[in-house]
Scaffold this active site. Structure first.
Site, PDB file in Angstrom:
ATOM      1  N   LYS A   1      32.762 -11.726  22.964  1.00 16.21           N
ATOM      2  CA  LYS A   1      31.898 -12.721  23.624  1.00 16.21           C
ATOM      3  C   LYS A   1      32.140 -14.110  23.046  1.00 16.21           C
ATOM      4  CE  LYS A   1      30.967  -9.155  25.544  1.00 16.21           C
ATOM      5  NZ  LYS A   1      31.582  -8.834  26.826  1.00 16.21           N
TER       6      LYS A   1
ATOM      7  N   HIS B   1      18.457  -3.400  30.804  1.00 15.88           N
ATOM      8  CA  HIS B   1      19.871  -3.737  30.991  1.00 15.88           C
ATOM      9  C   HIS B   1      20.592  -2.811  31.952  1.00 15.88           C
ATOM     10  CE1 HIS B   1      19.276  -6.703  27.937  1.00 15.88           C
ATOM     11  NE2 HIS B   1      18.827  -5.779  27.104  1.00 15.88           N
TER      12      HIS B   1
ATOM     13  N   GLU C   1      22.686 -18.266  20.584  1.00 19.93           N
ATOM     14  CA  GLU C   1      22.605 -18.989  21.850  1.00 19.93           C
ATOM     15  C   GLU C   1      21.173 -19.440  22.056  1.00 19.93           C
ATOM     16  OE1 GLU C   1      23.931 -16.800  25.294  1.00 19.93           O
ATOM     17  OE2 GLU C   1      26.050 -17.133  24.853  1.00 19.93           O
TER      18      GLU C   1
ATOM     19  N   ARG D   1      36.564  -5.075  35.225  1.00 23.15           N
ATOM     20  CA  ARG D   1      36.635  -3.792  35.946  1.00 23.15           C
ATOM     21  C   ARG D   1      36.063  -3.975  37.348  1.00 23.15           C
ATOM     22  NH1 ARG D   1      31.867  -3.687  32.868  1.00 23.15           N
ATOM     23  NH2 ARG D   1      30.034  -3.597  34.230  1.00 23.15           N
TER      24      ARG D   1
HETATM   25  C1  MV4 Z   1      20.866 -14.006  27.570  1.00 19.43           C
HETATM   26  C2  MV4 Z   1      19.534 -14.043  28.025  1.00 19.43           C
HETATM   27  C3  MV4 Z   1      18.828 -15.201  27.813  1.00 19.43           C
HETATM   28  N1  MV4 Z   1      19.400 -16.250  27.175  1.00 19.43           N
HETATM   29  N2  MV4 Z   1      21.408 -15.068  26.960  1.00 19.43           N
HETATM   30  C4  MV4 Z   1      21.550  -9.356  28.402  1.00 19.43           C
HETATM   31  C5  MV4 Z   1      22.781  -8.532  28.251  1.00 19.43           C
HETATM   32  C6  MV4 Z   1      23.940  -9.463  28.096  1.00 19.43           C
HETATM   33  N3  MV4 Z   1      24.851  -9.249  29.165  1.00 19.43           N
HETATM   34  C7  MV4 Z   1      23.351 -10.831  28.097  1.00 19.43           C
HETATM   35  N4  MV4 Z   1      21.938 -10.719  28.326  1.00 19.43           N
HETATM   36  C8  MV4 Z   1      21.117 -11.807  28.291  1.00 19.43           C
HETATM   37  N5  MV4 Z   1      21.623 -12.914  27.726  1.00 19.43           N
HETATM   38  C9  MV4 Z   1      20.666 -16.161  26.775  1.00 19.43           C
HETATM   39  N6  MV4 Z   1      21.200 -17.198  26.143  1.00 19.43           N
HETATM   40  C10 MV4 Z   1      19.010 -12.931  28.671  1.00 19.43           C
HETATM   41  C11 MV4 Z   1      19.806 -11.802  28.804  1.00 19.43           C
HETATM   42  C12 MV4 Z   1      19.188 -10.718  29.490  1.00 19.43           C
HETATM   43  C13 MV4 Z   1      19.688 -10.270  30.704  1.00 19.43           C
HETATM   44  C14 MV4 Z   1      20.835 -10.822  31.285  1.00 19.43           C
HETATM   45  C15 MV4 Z   1      21.309 -10.352  32.477  1.00 19.43           C
HETATM   46  C16 MV4 Z   1      20.664  -9.311  33.120  1.00 19.43           C
HETATM   47  C17 MV4 Z   1      19.558  -8.745  32.565  1.00 19.43           C
HETATM   48  C18 MV4 Z   1      19.060  -9.205  31.356  1.00 19.43           C
HETATM   49  C19 MV4 Z   1      17.921  -8.626  30.817  1.00 19.43           C
HETATM   50  C20 MV4 Z   1      17.429  -9.083  29.630  1.00 19.43           C
HETATM   51  C21 MV4 Z   1      18.064 -10.123  28.953  1.00 19.43           C
END
Ligand code: MV4
Length: 514
Positions: free
Chosen positions: A118, A240, A205, A298
């Site tokens: 990441k 998630h 972040e 993917r």
């Molecule tokens: C975040 C966020 C809020 N702020 N980054 C969750 C898994 C990973 N793919 C990144 N994720 C998140 N990153 C920042 N800076 C909130 C999430 C997140 C989220 C993102 C996408 C879909 C569902 C989610 C559920 C909870 C938190």
């Protein structure tokens, strides 16, 4: 350039079935691999040939790289499609497939590697002008002390999200609301990351509260052509795990879409991406600013909604790209037609903490409406076992407008007969008919905010029993599925077939002209 003659599908369930269909439509033979738990599984029945690769445990079967490659060589396959999950984003597998003289249907090991980190991805995106979430990543995690982390967090401003560099899927993430919690959160994230990924590096972040998750599908051929196929709104998720996706996103304006699409193509270009991929963005629902989150290297579970609105078969596109063909369209040829929604049907109990519900599918009858596609991994008589993901099917509804797609989805879910195990279809119906969903007001907190204490509505039990009885008696269950329970005492409003001198009967047509 000749297309492949035989492809080995290194996966199971609905995605293996979907990829076998793509092979057959391209006149390519499809080889299934299977574990001892899957000897009679749908994907094995559909394949032209199949190979037993090991015991049920994924580590000893669907994740056994050497065994899978050996099987592909023995059966004379030209290429391997990894599907999603399992080995699909494993750069060592992609390399090993290529080293064995076979073609990996997916991106290069290098692209998988770069996007797997990441922090590496953030650096690449920043250098390519793709917006990333304000944050901080250390040159060397080992030399960072608490004060240094605290200073960087102060610069970003709280709340902060601590993330694992090797992460994804929400593992090793910690929200930090004030400076006093920071060092403990970093230590906890490091422990979790070390345990989950064998790599304890973390980064910071700015935490975006109530975000929307909007991703862009990209396709790139091996001749430098890259296009995006618009977005998918994937905000409806639980822990998630996405459960409902749709396209177009109700949030995006044409201007935002154009900007994000350009950013997605720039992201793919930055790593020399080839094949199908998805660029994930997080969108602040308050400011509508968008930021790159990660790139999935993917074909994704939710790809069918993109297929519905663009008319492009992504699985076939992947195979053609891997065979060295040129993309047969340019960005300007691509348009969004109508609205598509996908619901993931799981064998689980939403009224009981979403506990998996395993067992035999006594009866599966899929909805058969125009504009509805069902990608299922199980049919009548198949087993849902403890060994694998409990997702049993995806229902995709496509219509002119969002409202029409919602109604079509609700009707399709009501029509889908799945007997013998508990499924989340009533819960999915509760989501798609919820006023907030109908308004398009969705964030990643939707389920917690609106359906935390959801219980199975009583009326659905009666319909289920009616369906089961109809199945048992062998009558046309669809007329019963469509049967509306009385909602009124006024006979003129009744929809239940009320008749003076006797109720409306449902004919048993199963004995008609055979
Ligand atoms: C975040 C966020 C809020 N702020 N980054 C969750 C898994 C990973 N793919 C990144 N994720 C998140 N990153 C920042 N800076 C909130 C999430 C997140 C989220 C993102 C996408 C879909 C569902 C989610 C559920 C909870 C938190």
């Amino acid at each position: 350039m000749t297309l492949f003659k035989k492809i080995l599908i290194a996966n199971r369930g609905e995605i293996a079935a979907r990829l076998i269909r793509a092979c057959h439509e391209l006149n390519i033979r499809a080889v299934a691999i299977y574990s001892e738990a899957d000897a009679n599984a749908l994907h094995v029945r559909m394949a032209d040939e199949s190979i037993l690769i090991g015991p049920p445990a994924p580590r000893e079967s669907y994740l056994d790289m050497d065994r899978i490659i050996q099987a592909a060589k023995e059966i004379n396959a030209d290429a391997i499609h990894p599907g999603y999950g399992f080995l699909s984003e494993n750069e060592r597998f992609a390399s090993a497939v290529a080293d064995s003289g076979l073609i990996f249907i997916g991106p290069s090991p290098r692209a998988i590697h770069l996007m797997g980190s990441k922090t590496e991805a953030r650096t690449i995106m920043q250098n390519s002008g793709v917006p990333i979430v304000p944050g901080f990543q250390a040159m060397n995690n080992e030399t960072m002390n608490n004060e240094q982390w605290a200073r960087q967090a102060e610069k970003i401003g709280y709340p902060i999200l601590v993330k694992a560099a090797a992460g994804g899927g929400g593992k090793g993430m910690r929200i930090v609301r004030s400076a006093s919690e920071l060092s403990e959160a970093i230590a906890a994230a490091q422990r979790e990351a070390s345990h989950a990924f064998g790599d304890d590096r973390v980064f910071l972040e700015k935490y975006i509260d109530s975000p929307r998750h909007i991703e862009f599908q990209v396709l790139a051929d091996s001749h430098g052509n890259i296009v995006h196929l618009f977005e998918r709104e994937c905000s409806i998720q639980r822990r998630h795990q996405k459960i409902i996706e749709e396209t177009p996103s109700p949030l995006l304006t044409p201007e935002m879409r154009a900007k994000m699409g350009e950013a997605a193509v720039a992201a793919a270009k930055a790593v020399g991406y080839v094949n199908a991929g998805t660029v994930e963005f997080i969108v602040d629902s308050k400011t509508r600013e968008f930021y790159f989150l990660e790139m999935n290297t993917r074909l994704q579970v939710e790809h069918p909604i993109t297929e519905a609105i663009t008319g492009i078969d992504l699985a076939q596109a992947q195979i053609n790209i891997a065979a060295g063909k040129h993309l047969p369209f340019k960005q300007n040829d691509l348009h969004q037609r109508g609205h598509a929604i996908e619901c993931r049907v799981y064998a689980e109990d939403p009224a009981n903490e979403f506990l998996p519900s395993i067992g035999k599918v006594l009866r599966a009858v899929e909805p058969t409406r125009a504009g509805v596609r069902v990608d299922a991994g199980v049919h009548t008589g198949d087993e849902v076992s403890i060994h694998y993901d409990p997702m049993i099917a995806k229902v995709i509804a496509h219509a002119e407008t969002r409202d029409a797609a919602i109604r079509k989805m609700d009707a399709a879910l009501a029509e889908y007969t799945l007997l013998g195990l508990t499924t989340n279809t009533p819960f999915l119906r509760a989501v798609v008919t919820h006023p907030a969903f109908v308004r398009g007001d969705v964030t990643t907190h939707f389920i917690e905010d609106h359906l935390r204490d959801w219980k199975l509505p009583k009326v659905k039990d009666e319909l289920l029993i009616a369906k089961a009885v109809a199945e048992f008696l062998g009558s046309d269950h669809r007329s019963i599925t469509n049967y509306q329970l009385p909602t009124t005492n006024d006979v003129w409003d009744a929809t239940d077939g009320f008749r003076l001198g006797g109720g409306g009967a449902i004919e048993n047509r199963s004995h008609e002209a055979k």
